[in-house]
Scaffold this motif. Structure first.
Motif, PDB file in Angstrom:
ATOM      1  N   ALA A 169       1.815 -10.326   5.525  1.00  0.00           N
ATOM      2  CA  ALA A 169       0.440  -9.827   5.611  1.00  0.00           C
ATOM      3  C   ALA A 169       0.146  -8.813   4.507  1.00  0.00           C
ATOM      4  O   ALA A 169       0.918  -7.889   4.278  1.00  0.00           O
ATOM      5  N   THR A 170      -0.977  -9.017   3.839  1.00  0.00           N
ATOM      6  CA  THR A 170      -1.432  -8.077   2.817  1.00  0.00           C
ATOM      7  C   THR A 170      -2.268  -6.984   3.483  1.00  0.00           C
ATOM      8  O   THR A 170      -2.738  -7.147   4.613  1.00  0.00           O
ATOM      9  N   GLY A 171      -2.472  -5.908   2.756  1.00  0.00           N
ATOM     10  CA  GLY A 171      -3.270  -4.808   3.288  1.00  0.00           C
ATOM     11  C   GLY A 171      -4.687  -5.213   3.627  1.00  0.00           C
ATOM     12  O   GLY A 171      -5.214  -4.840   4.678  1.00  0.00           O
ATOM     13  N   ALA A 172      -5.330  -5.970   2.744  1.00  0.00           N
ATOM     14  CA  ALA A 172      -6.719  -6.360   2.978  1.00  0.00           C
ATOM     15  C   ALA A 172      -6.846  -7.204   4.249  1.00  0.00           C
ATOM     16  O   ALA A 172      -7.728  -6.974   5.074  1.00  0.00           O
ATOM     17  N   LYS A 173      -5.946  -8.167   4.425  1.00  0.00           N
ATOM     18  CA  LYS A 173      -5.977  -9.018   5.618  1.00  0.00           C
ATOM     19  C   LYS A 173      -5.672  -8.200   6.871  1.00  0.00           C
ATOM     20  O   LYS A 173      -6.346  -8.328   7.893  1.00  0.00           O
ATOM     21  N   ALA A 174      -4.653  -7.355   6.782  1.00  0.00           N
ATOM     22  CA  ALA A 174      -4.263  -6.546   7.936  1.00  0.00           C
ATOM     23  C   ALA A 174      -5.364  -5.583   8.349  1.00  0.00           C
ATOM     24  O   ALA A 174      -5.660  -5.448   9.540  1.00  0.00           O
ATOM     25  N   ALA A 175      -5.992  -4.921   7.384  1.00  0.00           N
ATOM     26  CA  ALA A 175      -7.010  -3.922   7.704  1.00  0.00           C
ATOM     27  C   ALA A 175      -8.199  -4.530   8.436  1.00  0.00           C
ATOM     28  O   ALA A 175      -8.762  -3.909   9.339  1.00  0.00           O
ATOM     29  N   VAL A 176      -8.579  -5.752   8.068  1.00  0.00           N
ATOM     30  CA  VAL A 176      -9.680  -6.427   8.765  1.00  0.00           C
ATOM     31  C   VAL A 176      -9.311  -6.622  10.238  1.00  0.00           C
ATOM     32  O   VAL A 176     -10.093  -6.309  11.136  1.00  0.00           O
ATOM     33  N   LEU A 177      -8.112  -7.101  10.482  1.00  0.00           N
ATOM     34  CA  LEU A 177      -7.658  -7.330  11.856  1.00  0.00           C
ATOM     35  C   LEU A 177      -7.508  -6.006  12.615  1.00  0.00           C
ATOM     36  O   LEU A 177      -7.895  -5.899  13.774  1.00  0.00           O
ATOM     37  N   PHE A 178      -6.969  -4.980  11.945  1.00  0.00           N
ATOM     38  CA  PHE A 178      -6.813  -3.680  12.599  1.00  0.00           C
ATOM     39  C   PHE A 178      -8.173  -3.125  13.024  1.00  0.00           C
ATOM     40  O   PHE A 178      -8.326  -2.599  14.122  1.00  0.00           O
ATOM     41  N   ARG A 179      -9.170  -3.239  12.148  1.00  0.00           N
ATOM     42  CA  ARG A 179     -10.513  -2.732  12.476  1.00  0.00           C
ATOM     43  C   ARG A 179     -11.105  -3.478  13.670  1.00  0.00           C
ATOM     44  O   ARG A 179     -11.772  -2.894  14.510  1.00  0.00           O
ATOM     45  N   GLN A 180     -10.858  -4.800  13.745  1.00  0.00           N
ATOM     46  CA  GLN A 180     -11.386  -5.588  14.858  1.00  0.00           C
ATOM     47  C   GLN A 180     -10.801  -5.147  16.196  1.00  0.00           C
ATOM     48  O   GLN A 180     -11.448  -5.274  17.229  1.00  0.00           O
ATOM     49  N   HIS A 181      -9.570  -4.648  16.170  1.00  0.00           N
ATOM     50  CA  HIS A 181      -8.883  -4.281  17.412  1.00  0.00           C
ATOM     51  C   HIS A 181      -8.734  -2.773  17.606  1.00  0.00           C
ATOM     52  O   HIS A 181      -8.050  -2.346  18.532  1.00  0.00           O
ATOM     53  N   ALA A 182      -9.369  -1.978  16.754  1.00  0.00           N
ATOM     54  CA  ALA A 182      -9.193  -0.524  16.817  1.00  0.00           C
ATOM     55  C   ALA A 182      -9.966   0.105  17.966  1.00  0.00           C
ATOM     56  O   ALA A 182     -11.184  -0.047  18.073  1.00  0.00           O
ATOM     57  N   LEU A 183      -9.238   0.825  18.821  1.00  0.00           N
ATOM     58  CA  LEU A 183      -9.861   1.674  19.830  1.00  0.00           C
ATOM     59  C   LEU A 183     -10.127   3.053  19.246  1.00  0.00           C
ATOM     60  O   LEU A 183     -11.031   3.764  19.686  1.00  0.00           O
ATOM     61  N   ALA A 184      -9.317   3.434  18.258  1.00  0.00           N
ATOM     62  CA  ALA A 184      -9.457   4.727  17.597  1.00  0.00           C
ATOM     63  C   ALA A 184      -8.731   4.675  16.264  1.00  0.00           C
ATOM     64  O   ALA A 184      -7.805   3.875  16.090  1.00  0.00           O
ATOM     65  N   THR A 185      -9.151   5.506  15.341  1.00  0.00           N
ATOM     66  CA  THR A 185      -8.482   5.647  14.057  1.00  0.00           C
ATOM     67  C   THR A 185      -8.417   7.130  13.701  1.00  0.00           C
ATOM     68  O   THR A 185      -9.181   7.941  14.212  1.00  0.00           O
ATOM     69  N   GLY A 186      -7.510   7.452  12.813  1.00  0.00           N
ATOM     70  CA  GLY A 186      -7.415   8.802  12.273  1.00  0.00           C
ATOM     71  C   GLY A 186      -6.738   8.731  10.920  1.00  0.00           C
ATOM     72  O   GLY A 186      -5.905   7.845  10.684  1.00  0.00           O
ATOM     73  N   SER A 187      -7.093   9.620  10.008  1.00  0.00           N
ATOM     74  CA  SER A 187      -6.574   9.562   8.649  1.00  0.00           C
ATOM     75  C   SER A 187      -6.155  10.923   8.118  1.00  0.00           C
ATOM     76  O   SER A 187      -6.665  11.949   8.567  1.00  0.00           O
ATOM     77  N   ILE A 188      -5.264  10.881   7.147  1.00  0.00           N
ATOM     78  CA  ILE A 188      -4.941  12.017   6.293  1.00  0.00           C
ATOM     79  C   ILE A 188      -5.244  11.556   4.871  1.00  0.00           C
ATOM     80  O   ILE A 188      -4.873  10.434   4.492  1.00  0.00           O
ATOM     81  N   VAL A 189      -5.910  12.387   4.091  1.00  0.00           N
ATOM     82  CA  VAL A 189      -6.178  12.083   2.688  1.00  0.00           C
ATOM     83  C   VAL A 189      -5.428  13.103   1.842  1.00  0.00           C
ATOM     84  O   VAL A 189      -5.560  14.305   2.043  1.00  0.00           O
ATOM     85  N   PHE A 190      -4.598  12.610   0.905  1.00  0.00           N
ATOM     86  CA  PHE A 190      -3.915  13.527  -0.011  1.00  0.00           C
ATOM     87  C   PHE A 190      -4.100  13.026  -1.434  1.00  0.00           C
ATOM     88  O   PHE A 190      -4.587  11.908  -1.659  1.00  0.00           O
ATOM     89  N   LEU A 191      -3.766  13.851  -2.394  1.00  0.00           N
ATOM     90  CA  LEU A 191      -4.018  13.564  -3.807  1.00  0.00           C
ATOM     91  C   LEU A 191      -2.723  13.508  -4.589  1.00  0.00           C
ATOM     92  O   LEU A 191      -1.768  14.206  -4.273  1.00  0.00           O
ATOM     93  N   TYR A 192      -2.721  12.675  -5.621  1.00  0.00           N
ATOM     94  CA  TYR A 192      -1.597  12.673  -6.550  1.00  0.00           C
ATOM     95  C   TYR A 192      -2.065  12.148  -7.902  1.00  0.00           C
ATOM     96  O   TYR A 192      -2.778  11.146  -7.986  1.00  0.00           O
ATOM     97  N   GLY A 193      -1.659  12.835  -8.956  1.00  0.00           N
ATOM     98  CA  GLY A 193      -1.960  12.408 -10.312  1.00  0.00           C
ATOM     99  C   GLY A 193      -0.773  12.709 -11.208  1.00  0.00           C
ATOM    100  O   GLY A 193       0.035  13.584 -10.899  1.00  0.00           O
ATOM    101  N   ARG A 194      -0.675  11.982 -12.313  1.00  0.00           N
ATOM    102  CA  ARG A 194       0.382  12.220 -13.286  1.00  0.00           C
ATOM    103  C   ARG A 194      -0.242  12.662 -14.600  1.00  0.00           C
ATOM    104  O   ARG A 194      -1.090  11.951 -15.128  1.00  0.00           O
ATOM    105  N   PRO A 195       0.189  13.819 -15.123  1.00  0.00           N
ATOM    106  CA  PRO A 195      -0.404  14.310 -16.382  1.00  0.00           C
ATOM    107  C   PRO A 195      -0.064  13.410 -17.553  1.00  0.00           C
ATOM    108  O   PRO A 195       0.872  12.662 -17.539  1.00  0.00           O
TER     109      PRO A 195
END
Length: 193
Positions: free
Chosen positions: A167-193
């Motif tokens: 399963a790829t992320g795009a395919k999985a995320a569609v299915l996860f959204r269809q079955h989600a009772l709740a979601t939660g996220s953390i957003v973090f940053l990363y860059g390379r100079p």
């Protein structure tokens, strides 16, 4: 713009991303509730504290961060997790981690679980955009502005979603959204100079 106003604006933007983005750039379904997602390894809105979590292609150890969640809604039968970089791939984004089949009785994954055998029995890791299963840490192009990485946990109404390790992320995320009772996220940053 003053530094104080800039910090407030950045903070509001990151909060909006965490609240509205379901790891693949799509809005969280109306009516879904929020899981409280946290990590000792990562801080919301901050950069990576260590190259330990960076992909080996960029000189890191490729260790998956710890993550834990609470506020599980009634009726949850399993959990799934994704890590997505909406800034990569020329606007298409990039999938770094897809996990599903996490039992409803589990409320965390320890640091390094992706490769150390620390996953609960029955958990499946899908195929990220590097073409490999399991966690693949950040590795943005050198010189890019820091990328946002959205790590999302889904509380699902199904114990076994109709996916396997291909399963790829795009395919999985569609299915996860269809079955989600709740979601939660953390957003973090990363860059390379």
């Amino acid at each position: 713009m003053s530094m104080k106003k800039r910090r407030v604006l950045v903070s509001l933007l990151l909060s909006a991303i965490a609240a509205l983005v379901a790891s693949d750039g799509h809005t969280v379904m109306a009516g879904s509730t929020s899981l409280r997602v946290e990590s000792h390894s990562l801080r919301e809105g901050a950069g990576l504290p260590s190259t330990r979590f960076v992909d080996g292609r960029c000189g890191g150890e490729n260790v998956s961060p710890d993550i834990f969640w609470r506020n599980t809604p009634k009726g949850t039968k399993s959990f799934a997790l994704t890590m997505f970089d909406p800034d990569a791939g020329g606007g298409r984004g990039w999938w770094h981690w897809i996990v599903f089949g996490i039992p409803a009785s589990v409320g965390n994954l320890p640091e390094g679980a992706s490769r150390s055998g620390g996953m609960p029995a029955g958990v499946v890791q899908g195929t990220g955009d590097f073409g490999e299963n399991g966690y693949q840490g950040p590795c943005p192009p050198q010189g890019d502005t820091p990328h946002h990485y959205v790590l999302t946990v889904y509380a699902l109404d199904e114990a076994n979603v109709a996916l396997d390790a291909t399963a790829t992320g795009a395919k999985a995320a569609v299915l996860f959204r269809q079955h989600a009772l709740a979601t939660g996220s953390i957003v973090f940053l990363y860059g390379r100079p």
